[in-house]
Design an enzyme around this catalytic site. Structure first.
Site, PDB file in Angstrom:
ATOM      1  N   GLU A  32       2.886   9.395   1.592  1.00 18.30           N
ATOM      2  CA  GLU A  32       3.590   9.673   2.825  1.00 18.30           C
ATOM      3  C   GLU A  32       5.025  10.150   2.575  1.00 18.30           C
ATOM      4  O   GLU A  32       5.696   9.538   1.747  1.00 18.30           O
ATOM      5  CB  GLU A  32       3.618   8.354   3.626  1.00 18.30           C
ATOM      6  CG  GLU A  32       3.450   8.531   5.089  1.00 18.30           C
ATOM      7  CD  GLU A  32       3.192   7.196   5.766  1.00 18.30           C
ATOM      8  OE1 GLU A  32       2.152   6.573   5.489  1.00 18.30           O
ATOM      9  OE2 GLU A  32       4.026   6.807   6.571  1.00 18.30           O
ATOM     10  N   ALA A  34      -2.657   0.364   7.841  1.00 14.87           N
ATOM     11  CA  ALA A  34      -1.812  -0.568   7.085  1.00 14.87           C
ATOM     12  C   ALA A  34      -0.854   0.198   6.168  1.00 14.87           C
ATOM     13  O   ALA A  34       0.275   0.509   6.586  1.00 14.87           O
ATOM     14  CB  ALA A  34      -2.694  -1.532   6.314  1.00 14.87           C
ATOM     15  N   ARG A  35      -1.302   0.493   4.950  1.00 13.97           N
ATOM     16  CA  ARG A  35      -0.503   1.306   4.041  1.00 13.97           C
ATOM     17  C   ARG A  35      -1.450   2.262   3.310  1.00 13.97           C
ATOM     18  O   ARG A  35      -2.541   1.855   2.880  1.00 13.97           O
ATOM     19  CB  ARG A  35       0.235   0.434   3.019  1.00 13.97           C
ATOM     20  CG  ARG A  35       1.491  -0.230   3.561  1.00 13.97           C
ATOM     21  CD  ARG A  35       2.600   0.758   3.907  1.00 13.97           C
ATOM     22  NE  ARG A  35       3.802   0.118   4.428  1.00 13.97           N
ATOM     23  CZ  ARG A  35       4.046  -0.123   5.716  1.00 13.97           C
ATOM     24  NH1 ARG A  35       3.144   0.221   6.626  1.00 13.97           N
ATOM     25  NH2 ARG A  35       5.167  -0.695   6.097  1.00 13.97           N
ATOM     26  N   GLY A  57       1.439   3.415  14.228  1.00 14.77           N
ATOM     27  CA  GLY A  57       0.975   2.049  14.508  1.00 14.77           C
ATOM     28  C   GLY A  57       1.858   1.264  15.462  1.00 14.77           C
ATOM     29  O   GLY A  57       1.385   0.720  16.457  1.00 14.77           O
ATOM     30  N   HIS A 106       1.458   8.069  11.355  1.00  8.86           N
ATOM     31  CA  HIS A 106       2.043   6.726  11.251  1.00  8.86           C
ATOM     32  C   HIS A 106       2.644   6.249  12.582  1.00  8.86           C
ATOM     33  O   HIS A 106       3.855   6.075  12.709  1.00  8.86           O
ATOM     34  CB  HIS A 106       3.098   6.665  10.132  1.00  8.86           C
ATOM     35  CG  HIS A 106       3.285   5.267   9.588  1.00  8.86           C
ATOM     36  ND1 HIS A 106       3.597   4.990   8.278  1.00  8.86           N
ATOM     37  CD2 HIS A 106       3.201   4.050  10.195  1.00  8.86           C
ATOM     38  CE1 HIS A 106       3.702   3.675   8.100  1.00  8.86           C
ATOM     39  NE2 HIS A 106       3.463   3.084   9.261  1.00  8.86           N
ATOM     40  N   GLY A 110      -4.528 -11.226   8.851  1.00 10.12           N
ATOM     41  CA  GLY A 110      -3.257 -11.736   9.366  1.00 10.12           C
ATOM     42  C   GLY A 110      -3.219 -11.509  10.873  1.00 10.12           C
ATOM     43  O   GLY A 110      -4.261 -11.360  11.521  1.00 10.12           O
ATOM     44  N   ARG A 114      -7.126 -12.858   1.417  1.00  8.80           N
ATOM     45  CA  ARG A 114      -6.850 -13.629   0.205  1.00  8.80           C
ATOM     46  C   ARG A 114      -7.191 -15.093   0.432  1.00  8.80           C
ATOM     47  O   ARG A 114      -7.766 -15.753  -0.417  1.00  8.80           O
ATOM     48  CB  ARG A 114      -5.379 -13.503  -0.186  1.00  8.80           C
ATOM     49  CG  ARG A 114      -5.027 -12.184  -0.847  1.00  8.80           C
ATOM     50  CD  ARG A 114      -3.529 -12.010  -0.859  1.00  8.80           C
ATOM     51  NE  ARG A 114      -2.997 -12.169   0.494  1.00  8.80           N
ATOM     52  CZ  ARG A 114      -1.713 -12.112   0.801  1.00  8.80           C
ATOM     53  NH1 ARG A 114      -0.821 -11.953  -0.137  1.00  8.80           N
ATOM     54  NH2 ARG A 114      -1.313 -12.247   2.050  1.00  8.80           N
ATOM     55  N   ILE A 149      -2.334  -8.950  12.690  1.00 10.72           N
ATOM     56  CA  ILE A 149      -2.878  -7.677  13.178  1.00 10.72           C
ATOM     57  C   ILE A 149      -4.400  -7.664  13.038  1.00 10.72           C
ATOM     58  O   ILE A 149      -5.113  -7.273  13.969  1.00 10.72           O
ATOM     59  CB  ILE A 149      -2.224  -6.478  12.450  1.00 10.72           C
ATOM     60  CG1 ILE A 149      -0.706  -6.458  12.713  1.00 10.72           C
ATOM     61  CG2 ILE A 149      -2.852  -5.159  12.913  1.00 10.72           C
ATOM     62  CD1 ILE A 149       0.083  -5.459  11.869  1.00 10.72           C
TER      63      ILE A 149
HETATM   64  C1  GLV Z   1       4.800  -0.059   9.880  1.00 10.40           C
HETATM   65  O1  GLV Z   1       4.079   0.574   9.167  1.00 10.40           O
HETATM   66  C2  GLV Z   1       5.280  -1.370   9.623  1.00 10.40           C
HETATM   67  O2  GLV Z   1       5.088  -1.911   8.520  1.00 10.40           O
HETATM   68  O3  GLV Z   1       5.918  -1.907  10.534  1.00 10.40           O
HETATM   69  C1  GLV Z   2      -3.314  -9.891   5.325  1.00 12.71           C
HETATM   70  O1  GLV Z   2      -2.596  -9.843   6.275  1.00 12.71           O
HETATM   71  C2  GLV Z   2      -3.376 -10.867   4.259  1.00 12.71           C
HETATM   72  O2  GLV Z   2      -2.742 -11.924   4.394  1.00 12.71           O
HETATM   73  O3  GLV Z   2      -4.059 -10.583   3.268  1.00 12.71           O
END
Ligand code: GLV
Ligand code: GLV
Length: 321
Positions: free
Chosen positions: A268, A238-239, A288, A286, A156, A178, A158
């Site tokens: 978290e 990311a997560r 980011g 965290h 995406g 995906r 990022i």
């Molecule tokens: C941070 O982790 C966000 O999703 O903005």
């Molecule tokens: C990531 O950003 C996705 O679309 O899989």
């Protein structure tokens, strides 16, 4: 009567003043800590809009407590903390903050990648502990970047920003998403679309930028570590739950992979105990999106989303799906 906006945590500048200027009746948690469940449930009671954090779990119980709620504006680009389908089924819009934190997050992914590749965490700990006795030809040798392969999981905004930066380091780029991105984007980034397994197998560095959902949870598990190079460096901004954190501890401890740089954690704000003892992992809290510019723009975008939806117009940046 002015619509009520409930804000779950103090915000950086321009802050909730922006909502006051927009004419809303703003009710805020003024303490800089996550709200307890019962505080959240009572806070949303009369709210028309909710401005919430990624640490707030927003689900049917919250919707039941908030009969007037029309919009949930998440102060984050991720939205795995919100039951989006349930919200929309009840006519509540959900919005996020894409775009404005792209560069900040990509920069932090690179900070972690470089720190993990070059043993910066271990080196910093050594210096601070007074254990550094001077330059040595064999000290803390790390991994070079040039001509190595960077695997980007989730292409995406990022992921693409991370890929652009990789060009400056002279790296090869493979990615998994995906959906394949357009040929134009692929050729601008010099990025090759591969399967997830091929990415794991080929990459010297792996950076995660996929959203968390039922398909992506634990996508990096024992099987995935088994496919990675023993010299691989894994970065996650990311997560946390994209990675099976217990398996990550094993992989780092047994040197099945070389190192990791983490900004996010499966449980978290708890962090799997085993990570603390390992020298080959860099642990960030965290951060980011934590640049002054990004966090200010996130406030503006959250507020615009609220004012648009409450005015009966489409959200600026609705959560996808
Ligand atoms: C941070 O982790 C966000 O999703 O903005
Ligand atoms: C990531 O950003 C996705 O679309 O899989």
């Amino acid at each position: 009567m002015a619509p009520i906006v409930f804000v779950t945590r103090p915000l950086p500048a321009p802050g909730t003043e922006l909502l006051v200027d927009m004419g809303f009746d703003v009710r805020s948690n003024l303490e800089d800590r996550p709200l307890r469940r019962e505080e959240l449930l009572s806070g949303v009671k009369d709210a028309d809009a909710l401005l919430c954090m990624l640490s707030d779990r927003i689900d049917a119980e919250v919707f039941d407590s908030a009969p007037s709620l029309r919009v949930i504006s998440n102060y984050a680009v991720g939205f795995d903390n919100i039951a989006v389908a349930e919200a929309r089924a009840r006519g509540i819009e959900v919005t996020t903050t894409p775009g404005v934190l792209t560069d900040a997050t990509a920069d932090l992914a690179w900070a972690l990648l470089l720190a993990a590749a070059r043993n910066l965490g271990a080196g910093e700990r050594m210096v601070r502990a007074g254990e550094w006795t001077g330059w040595a030809p064999t000290q803390l040798l790390g991994e070079p970047l040039r001509h190595r392969t960077l695997g980007i999981v989730g292409m995406g905004a990022i992921g693409q920003a991370v890929a652009r930066r990789a060009q400056g380091f002279g790296m090869e780029i493979v990615y998994f998403n995906r959906n394949r991105v357009s040929p134009e984007i692929e050729s601008t980034l010099g990025a090759q679309f591969v399967s997830f397994d091929e990415l794991l197998h080929r990459s010297d560095f792996i950076s995660l930028h996929a959203p968390l959902n039922e398909q992506s949870r634990h996508m990096v598990d024992a099987r995935a570590f088994g496919l990675m190079k023993s010299s691989a460096v894994l970065v996650n901004t990311a997560r946390g739950a994209l990675i099976d954190e217990a398996e990550l501890v094993h992989a780092l401890r047994d040197r099945r992979i070389a190192a990791a740089g983490l900004d996010v954690y499966e449980f978290e704000p708890s962090i799997t105990e085993g990570l603390f003892a390992l020298d080959n992992v860099v642990l960030a809290p965290h951060l980011g999106s934590a640049s002054t510019l990004a966090r200010g723009d996130m406030v503006r975008l959250c507020c615009e989303n609220i004012s648009e939806v409450l005015a009966g117009r489409p959200a600026v940046t609705p959560a996808p799906g």
